[in-house]
Design a protein around this motif. Structure first.
Motif, PDB file in Angstrom:
ATOM      1  N   ARG A 193      21.228  -6.647  47.353  1.00  0.00           N
ATOM      2  CA  ARG A 193      21.799  -7.859  46.747  1.00  0.00           C
ATOM      3  C   ARG A 193      23.093  -8.279  47.425  1.00  0.00           C
ATOM      4  N   ASP A 194      23.988  -7.331  47.685  1.00  0.00           N
ATOM      5  CA  ASP A 194      25.335  -7.668  48.146  1.00  0.00           C
ATOM      6  C   ASP A 194      25.554  -7.482  49.640  1.00  0.00           C
ATOM      7  N   GLY A 195      24.711  -6.693  50.279  1.00  0.00           N
ATOM      8  CA  GLY A 195      24.917  -6.405  51.691  1.00  0.00           C
ATOM      9  C   GLY A 195      24.360  -7.490  52.607  1.00  0.00           C
ATOM     10  N   ARG A 196      24.880  -7.507  53.823  1.00  0.00           N
ATOM     11  CA  ARG A 196      24.373  -8.359  54.892  1.00  0.00           C
ATOM     12  C   ARG A 196      23.965  -7.473  56.063  1.00  0.00           C
ATOM     13  N   ASN A 197      23.144  -8.036  56.942  1.00  0.00           N
ATOM     14  CA  ASN A 197      22.694  -7.288  58.122  1.00  0.00           C
ATOM     15  C   ASN A 197      22.088  -5.942  57.712  1.00  0.00           C
ATOM     16  N   LEU A 226      29.298  -5.114  54.209  1.00  0.00           N
ATOM     17  CA  LEU A 226      29.659  -5.474  52.834  1.00  0.00           C
ATOM     18  C   LEU A 226      30.984  -6.211  52.807  1.00  0.00           C
ATOM     19  N   ASN A 227      30.999  -7.376  52.176  1.00  0.00           N
ATOM     20  CA  ASN A 227      32.256  -8.042  51.837  1.00  0.00           C
ATOM     21  C   ASN A 227      32.752  -7.415  50.535  1.00  0.00           C
ATOM     22  N   ASP A 228      33.721  -6.516  50.651  1.00  0.00           N
ATOM     23  CA  ASP A 228      34.173  -5.770  49.479  1.00  0.00           C
ATOM     24  C   ASP A 228      35.102  -6.617  48.624  1.00  0.00           C
ATOM     25  N   ASP A 286      31.716  -2.091  57.451  1.00  0.00           N
ATOM     26  CA  ASP A 286      30.476  -1.780  58.165  1.00  0.00           C
ATOM     27  C   ASP A 286      30.046  -0.387  57.726  1.00  0.00           C
ATOM     28  N   TRP A 287      29.053  -0.348  56.847  1.00  0.00           N
ATOM     29  CA  TRP A 287      28.672   0.900  56.193  1.00  0.00           C
ATOM     30  C   TRP A 287      27.453   1.517  56.841  1.00  0.00           C
ATOM     31  N   ARG A 288      27.479   2.844  56.942  1.00  0.00           N
ATOM     32  CA  ARG A 288      26.330   3.620  57.400  1.00  0.00           C
ATOM     33  C   ARG A 288      26.083   4.749  56.402  1.00  0.00           C
ATOM     34  N   LYS A 289      24.840   5.088  56.192  1.00  0.00           N
ATOM     35  CA  LYS A 289      24.481   6.093  55.200  1.00  0.00           C
ATOM     36  C   LYS A 289      25.042   7.465  55.546  1.00  0.00           C
ATOM     37  N   GLN A 290      25.357   7.699  56.828  1.00  0.00           N
ATOM     38  CA  GLN A 290      25.943   8.981  57.207  1.00  0.00           C
ATOM     39  C   GLN A 290      27.280   9.219  56.518  1.00  0.00           C
ATOM     40  N   LYS A 291      27.978   8.147  56.139  1.00  0.00           N
ATOM     41  CA  LYS A 291      29.218   8.237  55.369  1.00  0.00           C
ATOM     42  C   LYS A 291      29.006   7.503  54.049  1.00  0.00           C
ATOM     43  N   ALA A 292      28.075   8.041  53.277  1.00  0.00           N
ATOM     44  CA  ALA A 292      27.578   7.323  52.109  1.00  0.00           C
ATOM     45  C   ALA A 292      28.666   6.935  51.122  1.00  0.00           C
TER      46      ALA A 292
END
Length: 264
Positions: free
Chosen positions: A132-136, A152-154, A162-168
């Protein structure tokens, strides 16, 4: 199977058709999945920059919580509407936390909570909110549900993550009204179905900067507000929307703080 974004688009179309006038990872409880979590020391993702002004959706035109983000309320007309909504929220003292446990609100993040948008679509609540909130968005190989990377526009810090699941834990799902706060204000007397609805309702959930969310813990707005001052009135509105929907009071100090954020 359709991607979560396509399912969400259809859900939004249905909402808009029926209500034109109503013009995501730790959140509450230290389970690694919900806003009362303790700091993880993760930092703010692989990189962050200043968010674009006006990103997200005004809470005044998002009563279902199905549209992305949380935009500032800047006009006096909108801020007056915000104060009118906040005034509808009742107050009482905060009760004891006796008996509270995250599990009393169901497991995180269930796709089977009744009475909330996006439920039972084949994708859990957490990933629905990231979509819902994320882009790309990038999905796990072979999955059209599990988000492994996004931008994510926080709303809480006003930055782009710029989020990656490795740093959840760099992005966490905040329960805007924390579960333990809700428990102390009346949810202890709810049945299990209503608590599950409250815990998985997109109206009460925002993907946000992890460290900012960890600092919130289970605080009300008299004790904690988003670092970005521009978003504080919108944050107060979202709390009010949840409180009104679930007939949940807030403390007098919290209501006063909410009104102050919107010029009251």
């Amino acid at each position: 199977m359709n991607r979560p974004g396509e399912r969400i688009s259809r859900a939004l179309a249905a909402v808009l058709t029926t209500a034109v006038a109503a013009a995501v990872l730790t959140g509450c409880d230290g389970s690694g999945l919900s806003g009362d979590a303790k700091p993880s020391g993760s930092g703010s993702g692989s990189g962050s920059t200043q968010a674009a002004a006006g990103s997200g959706t005004s809470p005044l035109v998002n009563p279902e919580g199905t549209k992305p983000g949380l935009a500032p309320l800047t006009s006096e007309q909108d801020r007056a509407a915000a104060r009118r909504l906040i005034e509808k929220v009742t107050t009482k003292g905060r009760g004891p936390k006796t008996g509270y446990a995250r599990e009393r609100f169901g497991y995180a993040w269930m796709d089977t909570a009744d009475g909330v948008p996006l439920a039972r679509n084949g994708c859990d609540t957490r990933n629905d909110l990231l979509a819902r909130d994320g882009r790309n968005l990038r999905y796990r190989s072979g999955s059209d549900c599990v988000v492994v990377a996004m931008t994510l526009n926080d709303p809480y810090t006003g930055t782009v993550i710029d989020w990656r699941k490795q740093k959840a834990a760099a992005v966490q799902i905040d329960h805007v009204v924390p579960l333990s706060y809700g428990w102390q204000m009346g949810a202890a007397r709810w049945d299990k179905a209503k608590r599950q609805q409250f815990a998985n309702d997109p109206l009460n959930l925002l993907p946000v900067d992890g460290p900012a969310n960890s600092s919130k813990s289970d605080s009300g707005p008299a004790s904690w507000l988003p670092p970005s001052k521009r978003i504080r009135c919108s944050y107060a509105v979202r709390i009010s929307q949840v409180a009104v929907k679930y007939d949940l009071p807030v403390t007098a100090a919290d209501k006063k703080s909410m009104l102050t954020q919107c010029g009251g």
